[in-house]
Design an enzyme around this catalytic site. Structure first.
Site, PDB file in Angstrom:
ATOM      1  N   MET A  17      18.270  59.340  -0.267  1.00 59.48           N
ATOM      2  CA  MET A  17      16.959  59.999  -0.340  1.00 59.48           C
ATOM      3  C   MET A  17      17.016  61.304   0.445  1.00 59.48           C
ATOM      4  O   MET A  17      17.397  61.306   1.621  1.00 59.48           O
ATOM      5  CB  MET A  17      15.856  59.094   0.225  1.00 59.48           C
ATOM      6  CG  MET A  17      15.578  57.865  -0.610  1.00 59.48           C
ATOM      7  SD  MET A  17      14.344  56.777   0.148  1.00 59.48           S
ATOM      8  CE  MET A  17      15.355  55.973   1.410  1.00 59.48           C
ATOM      9  N   CYS A 100      18.073  61.914 -10.216  1.00 58.97           N
ATOM     10  CA  CYS A 100      16.972  62.547  -9.483  1.00 58.97           C
ATOM     11  C   CYS A 100      15.983  63.196 -10.447  1.00 58.97           C
ATOM     12  O   CYS A 100      16.364  64.016 -11.283  1.00 58.97           O
ATOM     13  CB  CYS A 100      17.507  63.599  -8.511  1.00 58.97           C
ATOM     14  SG  CYS A 100      16.179  64.412  -7.580  1.00 58.97           S
ATOM     15  N   GLY A 201      14.651  50.013  -7.492  1.00 58.69           N
ATOM     16  CA  GLY A 201      13.286  50.282  -7.943  1.00 58.69           C
ATOM     17  C   GLY A 201      12.298  49.209  -7.548  1.00 58.69           C
ATOM     18  O   GLY A 201      12.407  48.071  -7.990  1.00 58.69           O
TER      19      GLY A 201
END
Length: 347
Positions: A17, A100, A201
């Site tokens: 991230m 991304c 996710g």
């Protein structure tokens, strides 16, 4: 879960991230049990141009291992050259970001944009595999949008060029982070793939991690936003998977202590100015759900001296002791479950 010579069993990983998974945060997540940690995603063009801020993102210490360096770009030449430079840092493997959704990445033809160009996507992967002796993996999404989900068709092509594992986020690019991740599509990938699949996710709790394994059949799970301000999730998930129960239950004292530790590491690695500034995005997540936290958060993000930040946090801990006596402190696990996007407590 085996990548190259590294066999890490039923792994729980920290997702890459931007502006989150730096050295300070990786160290904390590793201490709480993350089996594998990823760097922030790094521009191949910036690496090949030797941009110092990008090169610093590839620095890591032995206590973070195994560490994966993730790179992104839309050129075979740039990605191959960047991979060689990244490999010189001796990560466990190189990961290619084909997922991304951010405009500054996908808008330039990299990241998830390559799902619209599978031939180019495969060619870039092949170029990186040829360039380095380390294992190469890929992180991607289901497709560009719900009308063009093509991941199941792309998987065998990536396998054929030597990609050794595949991380799948259960959304399309057009969905960004909205709605609920589609774990059923991840299962379709695991059923077809010959290489390990890492499911990603909507893992917000230990129960979610266990459910992800059960629903998708994945070889590993990857936790992203659910770890921000909650590195304890790695310990909790491992406990639940290994013993069937969670024994790590962080209270406000634990959360404030880790926030202080995180700040000190950030200052150590980035200096007083930037280490303090870049921590400001983390305070709201470490303190999420605590009483009258907005007032404290406003003080934290305005205070320029990191030493004073620690004093503010310590004072708030004393304040929370009073709230605890009054019964105003909620159980953190209960708070997280209330705010999770899926109910998985039946697993």
């Amino acid at each position: 879960m085996k990548v190259g010579s590294l066999d890490i069993g039923q792994a729980i990983m920290l997702a890459p991230m931007e502006e989150v998974t730096d050295r300070s945060f990786r160290k904390i997540c590793k201490r709480f049990g993350a089996d594998v940690v990823y760097t922030e995603f790094i521009s191949a063009e910036a690496i090949r141009r030797q941009v110092d801020t990008s090169l610093r993102k590839m620095r890591f210490d032995d206590d973070e291992a195994p560490v994966v360096v993730q790179i992104f770009g839309n050129s075979q030449e740039a990605m191959a050259e960047a991979a060689v430079i990244a490999a010189s840092c001796s990560p466990a493997w190189i990961d290619i970001n084909f997922g991304c959704p951010a405009k500054k990445v996908a808008g330039k033809g990299a990241g998830a944009a390559l799902l619209k160009e599978p031939d180019k996507m495969v060619a870039i992967a092949a170029a990186v595999v040829r360039a380095v002796n380390l294992p190469v993996t890929v992180k991607t999404r289901l497709g560009w949008d719900r009308d063009s989900i093509n991941i199941v068709d792309i998987v065998p092509r990536l396998e054929d060029v030597g990609v050794q594992a595949l991380a799948i986020h259960g959304r399309t690019r057009s969905e960004m982070y909205r709605g609920v991740a589609d774990w059923e599509w991840i299962r379709k990938v695991t059923e077809k793939a010959r290489i390990p699949v890492i499911a990603n996710g909507d893992i917000w709790s230990a129960a979610d991690a266990r459910a992800m394994f059960a629903e998708t059949g994945a070889d590993a799970v990857m936790i992203g936003r659910g770890a921000i301000g909650n590195p304890f999730i790695f310990a909790q998930a491992r406990e639940l998977l290994d013993t069937g129960r969670v024994v790590t239950h962080p209270d406000y004292r634990d959360r404030i202590a880790v926030a202080v530790e995180h700040l000190k590491l950030s200052v150590e690695f980035k200096g007083e100015k930037y280490g303090s500034l870049e921590m400001r995005r983390h305070y709201s997540t470490y303190l999420k759900g605590l009483p009258r936290v907005s007032r404290v958060r406003d003080k934290l993000v305005r205070e320029p001296d990191w030493r004073n930040v620690i004093e503010i946090l310590q004072a708030y801990e004393v304040e929370c002791e009073g709230y605890e006596r009054e019964g105003k402190i909620r159980d953190y696990a209960e708070f997280l479950n209330d705010h999770s996007k899926r109910l998985t407590l039946n697993y």
